[in-house]
Design a protein around this motif. Structure first.
Motif, PDB file in Angstrom:
ATOM      1  N   HIS A   4       1.998 -51.649  55.106  1.00 37.23           N
ATOM      2  CA  HIS A   4       2.549 -52.076  53.927  1.00 37.23           C
ATOM      3  C   HIS A   4       1.976 -53.122  53.446  1.00 37.23           C
ATOM      4  O   HIS A   4       2.005 -54.194  53.953  1.00 37.23           O
ATOM      5  CB  HIS A   4       4.165 -52.557  54.594  1.00 37.23           C
ATOM      6  CG  HIS A   4       4.847 -53.044  53.629  1.00 37.23           C
ATOM      7  ND1 HIS A   4       6.258 -53.559  53.614  1.00 37.23           N
ATOM      8  CD2 HIS A   4       4.943 -52.890  52.015  1.00 37.23           C
ATOM      9  CE1 HIS A   4       6.588 -53.861  52.560  1.00 37.23           C
ATOM     10  NE2 HIS A   4       6.024 -53.247  51.642  1.00 37.23           N
ATOM     11  N   THR A   5       1.316 -52.913  52.305  1.00 36.56           N
ATOM     12  CA  THR A   5       0.424 -53.806  51.530  1.00 36.56           C
ATOM     13  C   THR A   5       1.380 -54.809  50.753  1.00 36.56           C
ATOM     14  O   THR A   5       2.536 -54.464  50.423  1.00 36.56           O
ATOM     15  CB  THR A   5      -0.582 -53.099  50.799  1.00 36.56           C
ATOM     16  OG1 THR A   5       0.300 -52.323  49.772  1.00 36.56           O
ATOM     17  CG2 THR A   5      -1.374 -52.044  51.373  1.00 36.56           C
ATOM     18  N   ARG A   6       0.874 -55.920  50.549  1.00 35.91           N
ATOM     19  CA  ARG A   6       1.623 -56.877  49.619  1.00 35.91           C
ATOM     20  C   ARG A   6       1.691 -56.335  48.193  1.00 35.91           C
ATOM     21  O   ARG A   6       0.915 -55.659  47.671  1.00 35.91           O
ATOM     22  CB  ARG A   6       0.560 -58.156  49.559  1.00 35.91           C
ATOM     23  CG  ARG A   6       1.170 -59.290  48.938  1.00 35.91           C
ATOM     24  CD  ARG A   6       0.373 -60.426  48.678  1.00 35.91           C
ATOM     25  NE  ARG A   6       0.987 -61.497  47.996  1.00 35.91           N
ATOM     26  CZ  ARG A   6       1.685 -62.628  48.531  1.00 35.91           C
ATOM     27  NH1 ARG A   6       1.638 -63.003  49.674  1.00 35.91           N
ATOM     28  NH2 ARG A   6       2.188 -63.362  47.668  1.00 35.91           N
ATOM     29  N   SER A   9       3.408 -58.731  42.784  1.00 38.46           N
ATOM     30  CA  SER A   9       4.703 -59.282  42.206  1.00 38.46           C
ATOM     31  C   SER A   9       4.309 -60.333  41.491  1.00 38.46           C
ATOM     32  O   SER A   9       5.194 -60.974  40.723  1.00 38.46           O
ATOM     33  CB  SER A   9       5.735 -59.718  43.300  1.00 38.46           C
ATOM     34  OG  SER A   9       5.052 -60.482  44.186  1.00 38.46           O
ATOM     35  N   SER A  13      -0.813 -63.099  43.592  1.00 40.09           N
ATOM     36  CA  SER A  13      -0.604 -62.298  44.714  1.00 40.09           C
ATOM     37  C   SER A  13      -1.717 -61.048  44.520  1.00 40.09           C
ATOM     38  O   SER A  13      -2.136 -60.327  45.217  1.00 40.09           O
ATOM     39  CB  SER A  13       0.688 -61.611  44.945  1.00 40.09           C
ATOM     40  OG  SER A  13       1.120 -60.797  43.715  1.00 40.09           O
ATOM     41  N   GLN A  16      -4.735 -60.710  46.869  1.00 41.56           N
ATOM     42  CA  GLN A  16      -4.492 -60.000  48.164  1.00 41.56           C
ATOM     43  C   GLN A  16      -4.123 -58.777  48.202  1.00 41.56           C
ATOM     44  O   GLN A  16      -4.377 -57.809  48.981  1.00 41.56           O
ATOM     45  CB  GLN A  16      -3.365 -60.919  48.620  1.00 41.56           C
ATOM     46  CG  GLN A  16      -3.577 -62.199  49.197  1.00 41.56           C
ATOM     47  CD  GLN A  16      -2.576 -63.114  49.949  1.00 41.56           C
ATOM     48  OE1 GLN A  16      -1.396 -62.904  49.353  1.00 41.56           O
ATOM     49  NE2 GLN A  16      -2.692 -63.639  51.165  1.00 41.56           N
ATOM     50  N   TRP A  17      -3.435 -58.106  47.009  1.00 38.15           N
ATOM     51  CA  TRP A  17      -2.935 -56.994  46.934  1.00 38.15           C
ATOM     52  C   TRP A  17      -4.254 -55.895  46.791  1.00 38.15           C
ATOM     53  O   TRP A  17      -4.461 -54.931  47.465  1.00 38.15           O
ATOM     54  CB  TRP A  17      -2.095 -56.951  45.607  1.00 38.15           C
ATOM     55  CG  TRP A  17      -1.656 -55.370  45.302  1.00 38.15           C
ATOM     56  CD1 TRP A  17      -0.861 -54.370  45.962  1.00 38.15           C
ATOM     57  CD2 TRP A  17      -2.174 -54.507  44.044  1.00 38.15           C
ATOM     58  NE1 TRP A  17      -0.916 -53.386  45.186  1.00 38.15           N
ATOM     59  CE2 TRP A  17      -1.561 -53.381  44.027  1.00 38.15           C
ATOM     60  CE3 TRP A  17      -2.668 -55.143  42.998  1.00 38.15           C
ATOM     61  CZ2 TRP A  17      -1.490 -52.490  43.054  1.00 38.15           C
ATOM     62  CZ3 TRP A  17      -2.900 -54.280  41.857  1.00 38.15           C
ATOM     63  CH2 TRP A  17      -2.201 -53.060  42.030  1.00 38.15           C
ATOM     64  N   HIS A  20      -5.655 -55.761  50.160  1.00 36.56           N
ATOM     65  CA  HIS A  20      -5.110 -54.945  51.075  1.00 36.56           C
ATOM     66  C   HIS A  20      -5.256 -53.463  50.867  1.00 36.56           C
ATOM     67  O   HIS A  20      -5.529 -52.674  51.880  1.00 36.56           O
ATOM     68  CB  HIS A  20      -3.519 -55.406  50.993  1.00 36.56           C
ATOM     69  CG  HIS A  20      -3.156 -56.425  51.589  1.00 36.56           C
ATOM     70  ND1 HIS A  20      -1.806 -57.004  51.659  1.00 36.56           N
ATOM     71  CD2 HIS A  20      -3.931 -57.621  52.279  1.00 36.56           C
ATOM     72  CE1 HIS A  20      -1.916 -58.225  52.260  1.00 36.56           C
ATOM     73  NE2 HIS A  20      -3.163 -58.512  52.644  1.00 36.56           N
ATOM     74  N   ASN A  41       2.122 -49.830  47.728  1.00 39.19           N
ATOM     75  CA  ASN A  41       2.236 -50.584  46.637  1.00 39.19           C
ATOM     76  C   ASN A  41       1.249 -50.270  45.516  1.00 39.19           C
ATOM     77  O   ASN A  41       0.794 -51.270  44.852  1.00 39.19           O
ATOM     78  CB  ASN A  41       2.389 -51.908  46.721  1.00 39.19           C
ATOM     79  CG  ASN A  41       3.909 -52.484  47.306  1.00 39.19           C
ATOM     80  OD1 ASN A  41       4.885 -51.991  46.880  1.00 39.19           O
ATOM     81  ND2 ASN A  41       3.934 -53.078  48.487  1.00 39.19           N
TER      82      ASN A  41
END
Length: 118
Positions: A4-6, A9, A13, A16-17, A20, A41
């Motif tokens: 479950h990736t970040r 939003s 972020s 990091q997304w 990930h 995501n």
């Protein structure tokens, strides 16, 4: 591996997304026999998923990559396909894939992938 990736939003972020999503693809590329599934995501258009090496996306392998999994309260054809099952195609053959009806209170639809060992 369940993932479950970040979510992307907020502007802060984004790094990091991106990391990930790239990390998920790296795990699939570097782990013989990998099955990596979850909420990435990200759609297959995301640059981090452009090079899956020996891995394939189960939905894409069956022609179902356009079926939306999120949000669950809109028709599948209008949703975003951000939940994935990535598999090492040297070991696994994707024999089926589906996006199921909304279950419970989740804002994502569940997915199911049918695999056969090569």
């Amino acid at each position: 591996m369940a993932v479950h990736t970040r979510a992307p939003s907020a502007r802060g972020s984004m790094p990091q997304w991106v990391a990930h999503v790239q990390g998920v693809a790296d795990v699939c590329r570097s782990t013989p026999g990998a099955v990596v599934a979850g909420d990435l995501n990200a759609t297959l258009d995301h640059p981090g998923l452009a090079d899956l090496g020996p891995c394939v996306d189960a939905a894409a392998a069956t022609g179902a990559a356009g079926l939306g999994t999120w949000p669950a309260d809109v028709p599948r054809v209008l949703g975003a396909p951000i939940d994935h099952v990535l598999v090492d195609a040297r070991v696994w053959r994707v024999t089926g894939f589906g996006v199921l009806p909304r279950t419970g209170t989740s804002d994502h639809r569940p997915v199911v992938a049918h695999l056969a060992r090569r």
